[in-house]
Design an enzyme around this catalytic site. Structure first.
Site, PDB file in Angstrom:
ATOM      1  N   TYR A 161       0.978  -1.329  -0.130  1.00  0.00           N
ATOM      2  CA  TYR A 161      -0.067   0.141  -0.093  1.00  0.00           C
ATOM      3  C   TYR A 161       0.751   1.311   0.068  1.00  0.00           C
ATOM      4  O   TYR A 161       0.435   2.334  -0.610  1.00  0.00           O
ATOM      5  CB  TYR A 161      -0.775   0.170   1.238  1.00  0.00           C
ATOM      6  N   LYS A 165       0.993   4.265  -3.012  1.00  0.00           N
ATOM      7  CA  LYS A 165       0.603   5.468  -2.939  1.00  0.00           C
ATOM      8  C   LYS A 165       1.883   6.440  -3.179  1.00  0.00           C
ATOM      9  O   LYS A 165       1.621   7.530  -3.446  1.00  0.00           O
ATOM     10  CB  LYS A 165       0.105   5.834  -1.379  1.00  0.00           C
TER      11      LYS A 165
END
Length: 258
Positions: A161, A165
């Site tokens: 994750y 991002k």
């Protein structure tokens, strides 16, 4: 006060709930016609119906951004129904949780398909339409990519994750540079921890409660805490703002915090 987005057409991905639903409502309240796109069609249809009942222009359509080939046709459908797209809120995302030693190729690829590849080709499709329609020539093109504090913070158990991002932030900067003279502003919004479907289960655990206590203000943020930054980046104020990441986190990432 006049609505600052009157006459604009906004696309919000991942709009079936949480931040996406909230963003759609905020933009509609400021005069934009909104297209709510998500995998769960019945959810976005209900939200679009609610907005239409309040006098706003709204439509719903099914879109899975992991299916990159479906994005451009969906955006063409939106333009045919609402008019030239001028705002894209790239909000669709998945959690991508898992320790690095346990991460499977399939889970990693799913995270990047939704969090990086989807926003990339959504931005591409939106930019092409903005250029073709004259929106960009008027300097009204706005792309807001929803990143996260995870783009700049190491969070054990969220390596995929965090990497996704961080990719969104660099994608934002490069696209902003490429389109700087084309009338399209591209920026990223990096929220701190807000209670969502992705993290709700975590914050009910002892570990989640302990993390919350380490935040300087010992609280989670509210969706509305992002409104001012969202409207700045989606509206006229962003005419001189591009390639930037705006971290809105209630101080959560201050040294010594969570």
């Amino acid at each position: 006060m006049d609505a600052i987005l009157q006459g604009q057409v906004a696309v919000i991905t991942g709009a079936s709930g949480g931040l996406g639903e909230h963003f759609a409502k905020v933009l509609a309240e400021q005069g934009a016609a909104v297209a709510l796109a998500a995998r769960r069609l019945e959810k976005v249809e209900a939200i679009a119906g609610e907005l239409a009942g309040q006098g706003h222009r709204a439509m719903a359509l099914r879109l899975d951004v992991a299916d990159a080939a479906s994005i451009a046709p969906a955006f063409d459908e939106i333009e045919a129904a609402l008019g030239p797209i001028s705002i894209l809120i790239n909000n669709a995302g998945v959690g991508g949780a898992g320790m690095a030693l346990d991460m499977t190729v399939e889970h990693f690829d799913e995270t990047f398909a939704v969090n990086v590849r989807g926003p990339y080709f959504a931005a591409q499709a939106a930019a092409k339409l903005m250029l073709a329609s004259g929106v960009a020539d008027r300097g009204e093109g706005r792309i807001v990519n929803i990143a996260s504090v995870a783009a700049q913070t190491n969070l054990p158990g969220l390596s995929a994750y965090c990497a996704s991002k961080a990719s969104v932030v660099m994608m934002t900067r490069v696209m902003a540079r490429e389109w700087a003279r084309r009338g399209i502003s591209v920026n990223a919004l990096g929220p701190g921890y807000i209670l969502t479907d992705i993290n709700a289960e975590w914050f009910e655990t002892e570990g989640g409660a302990a993390q919350l206590k380490r935040f300087p203000r010992r609280r989670l943020m509210q969706n509305s805490d992002l409104d001012a930054a969202l409207l700045m980046l989606a509206g006229p104020a962003a005419s001189a703002i591009t390639g930037q990441l705006f971290i809105i986190d209630d101080g959560q990432t201050l040294p010594g915090g969570g």
